[in-house]
Design a protein around this motif. Structure first.
Motif, PDB file in Angstrom:
ATOM      1  N   ASN A  21     -29.324 -22.076  33.660  1.00  0.00           N
ATOM      2  CA  ASN A  21     -29.527 -23.513  33.837  1.00  0.00           C
ATOM      3  C   ASN A  21     -29.350 -24.260  32.515  1.00  0.00           C
ATOM      4  O   ASN A  21     -28.785 -25.349  32.483  1.00  0.00           O
ATOM      5  CB  ASN A  21     -30.914 -23.791  34.410  1.00  0.00           C
ATOM      6  CG  ASN A  21     -31.010 -23.411  35.873  1.00  0.00           C
ATOM      7  OD1 ASN A  21     -30.000 -23.266  36.557  1.00  0.00           O
ATOM      8  ND2 ASN A  21     -32.220 -23.222  36.346  1.00  0.00           N
ATOM      9  N   ARG A  22     -29.848 -23.681  31.412  1.00  0.00           N
ATOM     10  CA  ARG A  22     -29.693 -24.308  30.099  1.00  0.00           C
ATOM     11  C   ARG A  22     -28.209 -24.397  29.730  1.00  0.00           C
ATOM     12  O   ARG A  22     -27.745 -25.428  29.261  1.00  0.00           O
ATOM     13  CB  ARG A  22     -30.454 -23.507  29.046  1.00  0.00           C
ATOM     14  CG  ARG A  22     -30.415 -24.156  27.673  1.00  0.00           C
ATOM     15  CD  ARG A  22     -31.269 -23.363  26.674  1.00  0.00           C
ATOM     16  NE  ARG A  22     -31.371 -24.038  25.424  1.00  0.00           N
ATOM     17  CZ  ARG A  22     -30.438 -23.994  24.463  1.00  0.00           C
ATOM     18  NH1 ARG A  22     -29.347 -23.287  24.650  1.00  0.00           N
ATOM     19  NH2 ARG A  22     -30.601 -24.661  23.337  1.00  0.00           N
ATOM     20  N   HIS A  24     -25.707 -24.457  31.788  1.00  0.00           N
ATOM     21  CA  HIS A  24     -25.120 -25.459  32.686  1.00  0.00           C
ATOM     22  C   HIS A  24     -25.379 -26.862  32.144  1.00  0.00           C
ATOM     23  O   HIS A  24     -24.480 -27.710  32.116  1.00  0.00           O
ATOM     24  CB  HIS A  24     -25.703 -25.300  34.089  1.00  0.00           C
ATOM     25  CG  HIS A  24     -25.203 -26.300  35.061  1.00  0.00           C
ATOM     26  ND1 HIS A  24     -25.869 -27.475  35.319  1.00  0.00           N
ATOM     27  CD2 HIS A  24     -24.085 -26.319  35.835  1.00  0.00           C
ATOM     28  CE1 HIS A  24     -25.180 -28.176  36.212  1.00  0.00           C
ATOM     29  NE2 HIS A  24     -24.114 -27.497  36.544  1.00  0.00           N
ATOM     30  N   THR A  25     -26.616 -27.109  31.708  1.00  0.00           N
ATOM     31  CA  THR A  25     -26.983 -28.422  31.168  1.00  0.00           C
ATOM     32  C   THR A  25     -26.179 -28.735  29.914  1.00  0.00           C
ATOM     33  O   THR A  25     -25.645 -29.841  29.760  1.00  0.00           O
ATOM     34  CB  THR A  25     -28.492 -28.466  30.850  1.00  0.00           C
ATOM     35  OG1 THR A  25     -29.212 -28.240  32.066  1.00  0.00           O
ATOM     36  CG2 THR A  25     -28.910 -29.795  30.256  1.00  0.00           C
ATOM     37  N   TRP A  28     -22.583 -29.530  30.844  1.00  0.00           N
ATOM     38  CA  TRP A  28     -22.510 -30.855  31.457  1.00  0.00           C
ATOM     39  C   TRP A  28     -22.574 -31.942  30.382  1.00  0.00           C
ATOM     40  O   TRP A  28     -21.827 -32.914  30.414  1.00  0.00           O
ATOM     41  CB  TRP A  28     -23.632 -31.007  32.480  1.00  0.00           C
ATOM     42  CG  TRP A  28     -23.606 -32.291  33.235  1.00  0.00           C
ATOM     43  CD1 TRP A  28     -24.579 -33.237  33.254  1.00  0.00           C
ATOM     44  CD2 TRP A  28     -22.557 -32.795  34.057  1.00  0.00           C
ATOM     45  NE1 TRP A  28     -24.206 -34.288  34.054  1.00  0.00           N
ATOM     46  CE2 TRP A  28     -22.960 -34.052  34.554  1.00  0.00           C
ATOM     47  CE3 TRP A  28     -21.301 -32.302  34.425  1.00  0.00           C
ATOM     48  CZ2 TRP A  28     -22.161 -34.815  35.388  1.00  0.00           C
ATOM     49  CZ3 TRP A  28     -20.509 -33.067  35.259  1.00  0.00           C
ATOM     50  CH2 TRP A  28     -20.951 -34.300  35.731  1.00  0.00           C
ATOM     51  N   LEU A  68     -30.450 -35.504  30.558  1.00  0.00           N
ATOM     52  CA  LEU A  68     -30.238 -34.096  30.262  1.00  0.00           C
ATOM     53  C   LEU A  68     -30.964 -33.677  28.986  1.00  0.00           C
ATOM     54  O   LEU A  68     -31.527 -32.583  28.912  1.00  0.00           O
ATOM     55  CB  LEU A  68     -28.741 -33.792  30.165  1.00  0.00           C
ATOM     56  CG  LEU A  68     -27.968 -33.894  31.478  1.00  0.00           C
ATOM     57  CD1 LEU A  68     -26.473 -33.795  31.217  1.00  0.00           C
ATOM     58  CD2 LEU A  68     -28.424 -32.849  32.472  1.00  0.00           C
ATOM     59  N   GLN A  71     -34.513 -33.309  29.806  1.00  0.00           N
ATOM     60  CA  GLN A  71     -34.665 -32.082  30.583  1.00  0.00           C
ATOM     61  C   GLN A  71     -34.716 -30.878  29.652  1.00  0.00           C
ATOM     62  O   GLN A  71     -35.534 -29.977  29.835  1.00  0.00           O
ATOM     63  CB  GLN A  71     -33.502 -31.958  31.562  1.00  0.00           C
ATOM     64  CG  GLN A  71     -33.542 -30.749  32.455  1.00  0.00           C
ATOM     65  CD  GLN A  71     -32.385 -30.765  33.426  1.00  0.00           C
ATOM     66  OE1 GLN A  71     -32.043 -31.799  33.977  1.00  0.00           O
ATOM     67  NE2 GLN A  71     -31.773 -29.627  33.623  1.00  0.00           N
ATOM     68  N   LEU A  72     -33.858 -30.854  28.632  1.00  0.00           N
ATOM     69  CA  LEU A  72     -33.878 -29.758  27.663  1.00  0.00           C
ATOM     70  C   LEU A  72     -35.175 -29.760  26.859  1.00  0.00           C
ATOM     71  O   LEU A  72     -35.730 -28.700  26.566  1.00  0.00           O
ATOM     72  CB  LEU A  72     -32.684 -29.852  26.718  1.00  0.00           C
ATOM     73  CG  LEU A  72     -31.335 -29.464  27.307  1.00  0.00           C
ATOM     74  CD1 LEU A  72     -30.221 -29.792  26.325  1.00  0.00           C
ATOM     75  CD2 LEU A  72     -31.304 -27.999  27.692  1.00  0.00           C
ATOM     76  N   HIS A  79     -32.108 -29.068  38.477  1.00  0.00           N
ATOM     77  CA  HIS A  79     -31.027 -30.005  38.211  1.00  0.00           C
ATOM     78  C   HIS A  79     -31.011 -31.067  39.295  1.00  0.00           C
ATOM     79  O   HIS A  79     -31.074 -30.762  40.471  1.00  0.00           O
ATOM     80  CB  HIS A  79     -29.677 -29.275  38.174  1.00  0.00           C
ATOM     81  CG  HIS A  79     -29.563 -28.376  36.990  1.00  0.00           C
ATOM     82  ND1 HIS A  79     -29.235 -28.840  35.751  1.00  0.00           N
ATOM     83  CD2 HIS A  79     -29.776 -27.052  36.848  1.00  0.00           C
ATOM     84  CE1 HIS A  79     -29.227 -27.834  34.890  1.00  0.00           C
ATOM     85  NE2 HIS A  79     -29.555 -26.741  35.536  1.00  0.00           N
TER      86      HIS A  79
END
Length: 88
Positions: A21-22, A24-25, A28, A68, A71-72, A79
């Motif tokens: 997921n990290r 992916h972030t 993005w 984002l 989110q990090l 997501h």
């Protein structure tokens, strides 16, 4: 702790979903920044109506990048739908 279904030396490998997921972030975010760079280049020669469109697009990208980044910072792994998708 929730196992991901993967094992390493016979033990569950924790954190692979979080890492995916990290990544992916981060990917993005890279795509958004590249898009903003292209918009910035186009602003150099854009007429007024095109400039309005480009700057609006960049503001949406900035908003999504901010989300984002937050989110990090919080370590969130879920997501959400990209901000621009709601505009369609």
């Amino acid at each position: 702790m929730e196992a991901t279904g993967r094992t390493f030396l016979g033990t569950p490998f924790q954190g692979s979903t979080t890492m995916r997921n990290r990544q992916h972030t981060l990917l993005w975010m890279k795509d958004l920044i590249e898009h903003m760079n292209r918009c910035h280049e186009q602003l150099q020669w854009a007429d007024r109506s095109s400039a309005t469109f480009l700057t609006e697009s960049m503001l949406v990208d900035l908003s999504e990048c901010r989300r984002l980044c937050e989110q990090l910072q919080t370590g969130a792994t879920n997501h959400h739908e990209p901000a621009y998708a709601a505009m369609a």
